[in-house]
Design a protein around this motif. Structure first.
Motif, PDB file in Angstrom:
ATOM      1  N   ASP A  46      12.165  14.870   1.522  1.00  0.00           N
ATOM      2  CA  ASP A  46      12.051  13.791   0.537  1.00  0.00           C
ATOM      3  C   ASP A  46      11.537  14.280  -0.816  1.00  0.00           C
ATOM      4  O   ASP A  46      11.428  13.488  -1.759  1.00  0.00           O
ATOM      5  N   ARG A 178       7.037  11.793  -0.601  1.00  0.00           N
ATOM      6  CA  ARG A 178       7.409  10.519  -1.222  1.00  0.00           C
ATOM      7  C   ARG A 178       7.244   9.349  -0.245  1.00  0.00           C
ATOM      8  O   ARG A 178       6.811   8.271  -0.622  1.00  0.00           O
ATOM      9  N   TYR A 179       7.583   9.602   1.039  1.00  0.00           N
ATOM     10  CA  TYR A 179       7.555   8.527   2.030  1.00  0.00           C
ATOM     11  C   TYR A 179       6.786   8.957   3.272  1.00  0.00           C
ATOM     12  O   TYR A 179       6.542  10.152   3.496  1.00  0.00           O
ATOM     13  N   ARG A 216       5.616  13.542  -5.807  1.00  0.00           N
ATOM     14  CA  ARG A 216       6.679  12.807  -5.139  1.00  0.00           C
ATOM     15  C   ARG A 216       8.007  13.559  -5.154  1.00  0.00           C
ATOM     16  O   ARG A 216       8.954  13.139  -4.505  1.00  0.00           O
ATOM     17  N   ASP A 217       8.073  14.653  -5.929  1.00  0.00           N
ATOM     18  CA  ASP A 217       9.283  15.485  -5.941  1.00  0.00           C
ATOM     19  C   ASP A 217       8.925  16.870  -6.455  1.00  0.00           C
ATOM     20  O   ASP A 217       7.763  17.160  -6.760  1.00  0.00           O
TER      21      ASP A 217
END
Length: 269
Positions: A46, A178-179, A216-217
């Motif tokens: 992710d 992110r998740y 998140r990335d």
């Protein structure tokens, strides 16, 4: 002979010198413990499409380590690599050999044995503190990266943070993901909407004087490690001294000798 003596003595009176200037640069590097989560959840994708979390982390941390260990200003740092899941492991002790660190990073992968799986943040940090305790460096930091919440309380994250604070070790905590993922009743991997609790990581950073980051990335992760790199810099100390050597004796001695010889010849022949 008298004329030659006058010339030589005149040169000696000008006091010719030979100089030697030397410069010494001394830079104390930072001892950096890279603490990386290798729990099973690091295989989720992710942070970047087509790549697992740990593959992205390895790439970003690799570049960070190379920059810190081959500093263009001469401030090369000692770097150690520690991984953790349910248990911590010192993969590479402190070294200035960038090839050693990058070699271990390339082989890094999530644990496969279920008995070894877990997220023991406190235990991992305590291991990093124990390794840094043996260091003589004035500046010691831990860059702790994880993608989950602590679920093993053999040593709690806050207790480990207290240990770091006592040893004056600054901890930068990075949450990468992110998740949250989980399995449904049929065993299928599902993405959850639950927001992961990062309060432990935030408190660790606060107690030790570091900072907490959320990635998140890949771009977030690269920005975070670049910022940590800028925050932890050491000033270069340059010492300069010079030495000079008098050369007038090489001119004065023959000048006086010629003068004495001229006087002796004038008083005799």
């Amino acid at each position: 002979l008298s004329a030659a003596a006058i010339v030589l003595v005149s040169i000696a009176l000008a006091r010719p010198l030979r100089g030697s200037v030397e410069t010494s640069s001394q830079t104390e590097g930072v001892d950096i413990a890279l603490l990386i989560d290798q729990s099973g959840s690091m295989r989720f994708e992710d942070l970047e499409e087509g790549l697992s979390r740990i593959e992205v982390v390895k790439s970003v941390v690799h570049d960070f380590a190379v920059r810190r260990m081959t500093d263009r200003e001469g401030a090369a740092d000692n770097v150690a690599l520690i991984v953790f899941a349910a248990y911590p492991r010192l993969l590479c002790p402190f070294t200035l050999d960038v090839d050693a660190i990058t070699g271990f990073l390339k082989e890094l992968k999530p644990v496969e044995n279920r008995a070894e799986d877990g997220t023991a943040i406190g235990v991992g940090l305590a291991k990093a503190v124990a390794v840094l305790r043996e260091s003589n460096s004035q500046t010691k930091i831990v860059v702790l990266l994880t993608d989950g919440e602590n679920n093993i309380d053999l040593i709690t994250p806050l207790a480990a943070a207290d240990l770091a604070a006592q040893e004056k070790i600054k901890v930068y905590t990075v949450f990468a993901g992110r998740y949250e993922f989980g399995y449904d009743m049929f065993g299928n991997l599902q993405r959850s909407k639950r927001e992961i609790d990062t309060s432990d990581l935030e408190k660790i950073a606060e107690k030790s004087g570091g900072r907490f980051y959320r990635a998140r990335d890949r771009k977030d992760l690269e920005r975070i490690y670049a910022e940590i790199e800028k925050l932890e810099r050491t000033k270069r100390v340059e010492k300069r001294w010079s030495e000079t050597y008098d050369l007038y004796l090489a001119w004065l001695a023959p000048g006086l000798l010629l003068h004495v010889l001229a006087w002796a010849l004038g008083s005799t022949f």
